[in-house]
Design an enzyme around this catalytic site. Structure first.
Site, PDB file in Angstrom:
ATOM      1  N   HIS A  25       0.789  -1.148   0.068  1.00 22.07           N
ATOM      2  CA  HIS A  25       0.370   0.213   0.613  1.00 22.07           C
ATOM      3  C   HIS A  25       1.140   1.158   0.249  1.00 22.07           C
ATOM      4  O   HIS A  25       1.623   1.289  -0.118  1.00 22.07           O
ATOM      5  CB  HIS A  25      -1.004   0.081   0.910  1.00 22.07           C
ATOM      6  CG  HIS A  25       0.230  -0.303   2.357  1.00 22.07           C
ATOM      7  ND1 HIS A  25      -0.277  -1.649   3.264  1.00 22.07           N
ATOM      8  CD2 HIS A  25       0.577   0.358   3.619  1.00 22.07           C
ATOM      9  CE1 HIS A  25       1.089  -1.807   3.933  1.00 22.07           C
ATOM     10  NE2 HIS A  25       1.107  -0.494   4.334  1.00 22.07           N
ATOM     11  N   GLN A  56      -4.274   3.478   4.082  1.00 19.11           N
ATOM     12  CA  GLN A  56      -3.482   2.981   3.257  1.00 19.11           C
ATOM     13  C   GLN A  56      -4.042   1.979   2.572  1.00 19.11           C
ATOM     14  O   GLN A  56      -4.280   1.261   2.416  1.00 19.11           O
ATOM     15  CB  GLN A  56      -2.565   2.475   4.372  1.00 19.11           C
ATOM     16  CG  GLN A  56      -1.484   2.110   5.585  1.00 19.11           C
ATOM     17  CD  GLN A  56      -0.656   1.508   6.310  1.00 19.11           C
ATOM     18  OE1 GLN A  56      -2.259   0.896   7.272  1.00 19.11           O
ATOM     19  NE2 GLN A  56      -0.459   1.743   6.936  1.00 19.11           N
ATOM     20  N   ARG A  78      13.442  -6.091   3.512  1.00 20.94           N
ATOM     21  CA  ARG A  78      12.281  -6.689   3.930  1.00 20.94           C
ATOM     22  C   ARG A  78      11.000  -6.679   3.528  1.00 20.94           C
ATOM     23  O   ARG A  78      10.312  -4.933   3.488  1.00 20.94           O
ATOM     24  CB  ARG A  78      12.673  -5.685   5.351  1.00 20.94           C
ATOM     25  CG  ARG A  78      11.649  -7.126   6.591  1.00 20.94           C
ATOM     26  CD  ARG A  78      10.475  -6.407   6.574  1.00 20.94           C
ATOM     27  NE  ARG A  78       9.873  -6.414   7.839  1.00 20.94           N
ATOM     28  CZ  ARG A  78       7.928  -6.588   8.504  1.00 20.94           C
ATOM     29  NH1 ARG A  78       7.911  -5.302   7.517  1.00 20.94           N
ATOM     30  NH2 ARG A  78       7.688  -6.833   8.764  1.00 20.94           N
ATOM     31  N   ASP A  93       7.526  -6.151   3.217  1.00 20.03           N
ATOM     32  CA  ASP A  93       6.305  -5.838   4.174  1.00 20.03           C
ATOM     33  C   ASP A  93       5.368  -6.645   3.481  1.00 20.03           C
ATOM     34  O   ASP A  93       4.606  -6.827   2.608  1.00 20.03           O
ATOM     35  CB  ASP A  93       6.259  -4.735   4.220  1.00 20.03           C
ATOM     36  CG  ASP A  93       5.437  -4.483   5.545  1.00 20.03           C
ATOM     37  OD1 ASP A  93       5.541  -4.661   6.903  1.00 20.03           O
ATOM     38  OD2 ASP A  93       3.938  -3.439   5.641  1.00 20.03           O
ATOM     39  N   GLU A 114       7.936 -10.912   5.039  1.00 19.65           N
ATOM     40  CA  GLU A 114       7.370 -11.107   5.885  1.00 19.65           C
ATOM     41  C   GLU A 114       6.258 -12.067   5.845  1.00 19.65           C
ATOM     42  O   GLU A 114       5.356 -11.228   5.080  1.00 19.65           O
ATOM     43  CB  GLU A 114       7.060  -9.883   6.820  1.00 19.65           C
ATOM     44  CG  GLU A 114       5.707  -9.613   7.738  1.00 19.65           C
ATOM     45  CD  GLU A 114       5.074  -8.618   8.240  1.00 19.65           C
ATOM     46  OE1 GLU A 114       4.894  -8.745   9.428  1.00 19.65           O
ATOM     47  OE2 GLU A 114       4.820  -7.947   7.224  1.00 19.65           O
ATOM     48  N   ASP A 174       6.957  -4.708  15.529  1.00 22.09           N
ATOM     49  CA  ASP A 174       5.237  -4.985  16.176  1.00 22.09           C
ATOM     50  C   ASP A 174       4.948  -5.690  17.312  1.00 22.09           C
ATOM     51  O   ASP A 174       5.495  -6.273  17.988  1.00 22.09           O
ATOM     52  CB  ASP A 174       4.979  -6.355  14.946  1.00 22.09           C
ATOM     53  CG  ASP A 174       5.104  -5.194  14.014  1.00 22.09           C
ATOM     54  OD1 ASP A 174       4.921  -4.397  13.403  1.00 22.09           O
ATOM     55  OD2 ASP A 174       5.226  -5.551  12.990  1.00 22.09           O
TER      56      ASP A 174
HETATM   57  C1  BGC Z   1       4.703  -4.000   9.495  1.00 18.51           C
HETATM   58  C2  BGC Z   1       3.600  -2.931  10.515  1.00 18.51           C
HETATM   59  C3  BGC Z   1       2.668  -2.120   9.100  1.00 18.51           C
HETATM   60  C4  BGC Z   1       2.074  -2.750   8.804  1.00 18.51           C
HETATM   61  C5  BGC Z   1       0.932  -2.049   7.585  1.00 18.51           C
HETATM   62  C6  BGC Z   1       3.390  -5.071   8.615  1.00 18.51           C
HETATM   63  O1  BGC Z   1       3.916  -6.004   8.395  1.00 18.51           O
HETATM   64  O2  BGC Z   1       5.159  -4.986  10.542  1.00 18.51           O
HETATM   65  O3  BGC Z   1       4.197  -2.541  11.267  1.00 18.51           O
HETATM   66  O4  BGC Z   1       1.885  -1.475  10.467  1.00 18.51           O
HETATM   67  O5  BGC Z   1       3.187  -4.148   8.055  1.00 18.51           O
HETATM   68  O6  BGC Z   1       2.441  -1.061   6.758  1.00 18.51           O
END
Ligand code: BGC
Length: 561
Positions: free
Chosen positions: A108, A173, A203, A205, A248, A315
């Site tokens: 996003h 977002q 990394r 997301d 992630e 987080d």
């Molecule tokens: C990050 C969070 C974030 C979210 C939205 C996640 O996976 O680790 O800190 O709020 O993505 O971008």
């Protein structure tokens, strides 16, 4: 060949350190950390021994999700510095032998991103299809939201055009439409830009979310999300052969596996959320078996790929993949108060507070982190045992400024305390008690302990490269595992319980070959070596919350560890 391989696949046994420039060190003296401050702390990270720095988002942002709401993928938040400062930082880190990766948010943008500002103007705006829209009212999606309590739908109606836009995360977002060729071009261009400036990877997301292409019909490009991920990886590795994608992906192992790709050609690394969550079940129950069972179920992954292991991240400590009973057990042990919990699934605490400052137990956990199969990832402040500040809302509780000294503002900033980006914890875990300067002076501190673990880990290629096996033995509180690489074998033992215990076990098959008389287990953290019986059996004494690392010496001839 082996040497080339071990240095090329640098991520297999790196030590990653995650930080946010905003909370690390404030050089300008305005209360917010910055890149010129970070540059001054590169030698600190080098002394600790980490060799890969992961930067949390530092792009321009209205900061409604701590920078995970980006308004320009090609720039730096002016509060943190300039592109010139970023390049100076990358150059300095590289000079000290460290690599740098950065968060990249593909799923996003911020709703303030110029693309979205344009997109919401009219249905035929050229940027309209950079985002995902629907014209008919959405069904109830309250169960699909990522932040329960803060969202109740993943679709929000936009007043100007009367259509709904998709946002898997917060309402501000909007999700990018990655099935749009121009969006793909923009993403590739942005990644290419940062690689050119010297980054060693990203990394990524929220990977499963960004690959999901709800709503928008495919355009004139193939619609297999994994093919897109492969194409992006190919692009990145054409630009930089050493660059990685650390993803992630918080999913059960069998679903997660797909994101490595059959040939290891999608994500290079993924965080092991399943092991992390079950680690806390084991801690809560003083029983190593939940973690052992989880690790034993972990599927093999393509050879060049790697897991990233972590104890805490930025987080909430998510417990979403646990059974209700296990989640409650962790809540009860480590976060019984409502204010410590978040989104009904996690804890907004750091490890040392959860373990009530128990040094033995904290050290056992970090020893474990460095011996589990995968690449250890630290979150800033873990090396000194920082706690959280529950007065800061939501996940901000664990993102307070780095505690450098016991002086003003913990040595983080010269600004008046009221101007700090976030207030520090007070009391037992406040900077007077917990800070880097004091610990660096004290050879018995957690900082020195973690530095020693890092050095040992880097000396032990078995840990990053080897195969992993949980060994059978009767003590439920103890995780005993072996890592075997080439002809070398390590044994690692961790006691999750408060009682001393004697462990009797035998070497796995890989260790029994070519054993000569006088073979023994060399103690890598001390000098309590253990002799082996003729059949490969041994007896190991474990202290309460004890941790021990050994390397098998097949003959009695002593040699350097
Ligand atoms: C990050 C969070 C974030 C979210 C939205 C996640 O996976 O680790 O800190 O709020 O993505 O971008």
């Amino acid at each position: 060949m082996r040497i080339a391989q071990t240095s090329d696949l640098w991520w297999k046994n790196a030590v990653i350190y995650c930080l946010d420039p905003e909370t690390f060190y404030d050089d300008a003296g305005n209360g917010t950390g910055d890149f010129s401050g970070l540059i001054q702390r590169v030698d600190y990270l080098s002394a600790l021994g980490v060799n890969c720095i992961w930067l949390m988002p530092f792009y321009p942002s209205p900061e409604r999700d701590d920078g995970y709401d980006v308004t320009d993928f090609f720039n730096v938040d002016p509060r943190l510095g300039t592109l010139g400062d970023v390049v100076e930082f990358i150059r300095t880190a590289k000079d000290r032998g460290m690599r740098v990766i950065a968060d990249f948010v593909i799923n996003h943008t911020s709703d303030k991103h110029p693309w979205f500002v344009q997109a919401r103007k009219s249905v035929d705006n050229p940027y309209r299809h950079y985002y995902v829209w629907r014209s008919d009212p959405p069904p109830d999606t309250s169960k699909d939201v990522v932040f329960p309590g803060e969202q109740d739908s993943i679709w929000t109606k936009d007043a100007a055009t009367g259509e709904w836009y998709l946002h898997r995360f917060m309402v501000h977002q909007p999700d990018l439409n990655i099935s749009h060729p121009q969006v793909r071009d923009e993403i590739a261009k942005a990644m290419g830009f940062w690689l050119q400036l010297g980054l060693d990877g990203f990394r990524l997301d929220a990977v499963p979310f960004f690959l999901e292409t709800i709503g928008e019909p495919p355009q004139d490009i193939p619609h297999d999300p994994h093919e897109y991920l492969r194409a992006l990886r190919r692009f990145v590795n054409r630009r930089s052969g050493e660059a990685i994608f650390l993803g992630e992906v918080n999913l059960p192992y069998k679903d997660q596996l797909r994101y490595f790709g059959d040939e290891g050609d999608e994500l290079t690394m993924m965080f092991d959320f399943m092991a992390m969550q079950n680690l806390y079940v084991s801690l809560a129950k003083n029983d190593a078996r939940p973690l052992a069972r989880t690790l034993s179920k972990r599927p093999p992954i393509p050879g060049d790929c790697q897991w990233a292991m972590f104890v805490r991240n930025h987080d909430e400590l998510t417990l979403d993949k646990l059974s209700e009973a296990d989640r409650q057990a962790v809540f009860e042990a480590f976060g019984p108060e409502e204010d410590m919990q978040l989104y009904g699934r996690g804890l907004r605490r750091r490890l040392p507070t959860m373990l009530d400052g128990d040094q033995d137990r904290i050290r056992m956990v970090y020893s474990l982190l460095f011996t589990l199969p995968g690449t250890p990832t630290l979150f800033y402040g873990e090396e000194i045992g920082m706690g959280e500040n529950l007065d800061v809302p939501d996940r901000g509780a664990v993102r307070t400024p780095m505690q450098w000294t016991d002086g003003k503002n913990a040595g983080f900033s010269d600004a008046p305390a009221s101007k700090l980006v976030a207030p520090m914890p007070e009391g037992r875990f406040g900077p007077e008690k917990i800070n880097a300067a004091n610990q660096m002076r004290d050879p018995d501190s957690l900082w020195h302990f973690v530095a020693r673990l890092i050095q040992r880990y880097r000396d032990c290629p078995e840990l990053g490269w080897g195969t992993f096996e949980v060994l059978k033995q009767p003590a439920k509180a103890v995780l005993l595992h072996a890592s075997v690489w080439q002809d070398s074998l390590m044994l690692l033992a961790h006691n999750f319980g408060p009682d001393a215990v004697t462990v009797r076990a035998a070497l796995p098959d890989a260790g029994r070959q070519d054993l000569e008389s006088g073979a023994f287990l060399l103690d890598l953290l001390g000098d309590n070596h253990i002799g082996l019986e003729d059949d490969g059996g041994f007896t190991m004494e474990m202290k309460p919350y004890g941790y021990r690392w050994f390397r098998l010496q097949r003959s009695g001839a002593n040699r350097l560890p």
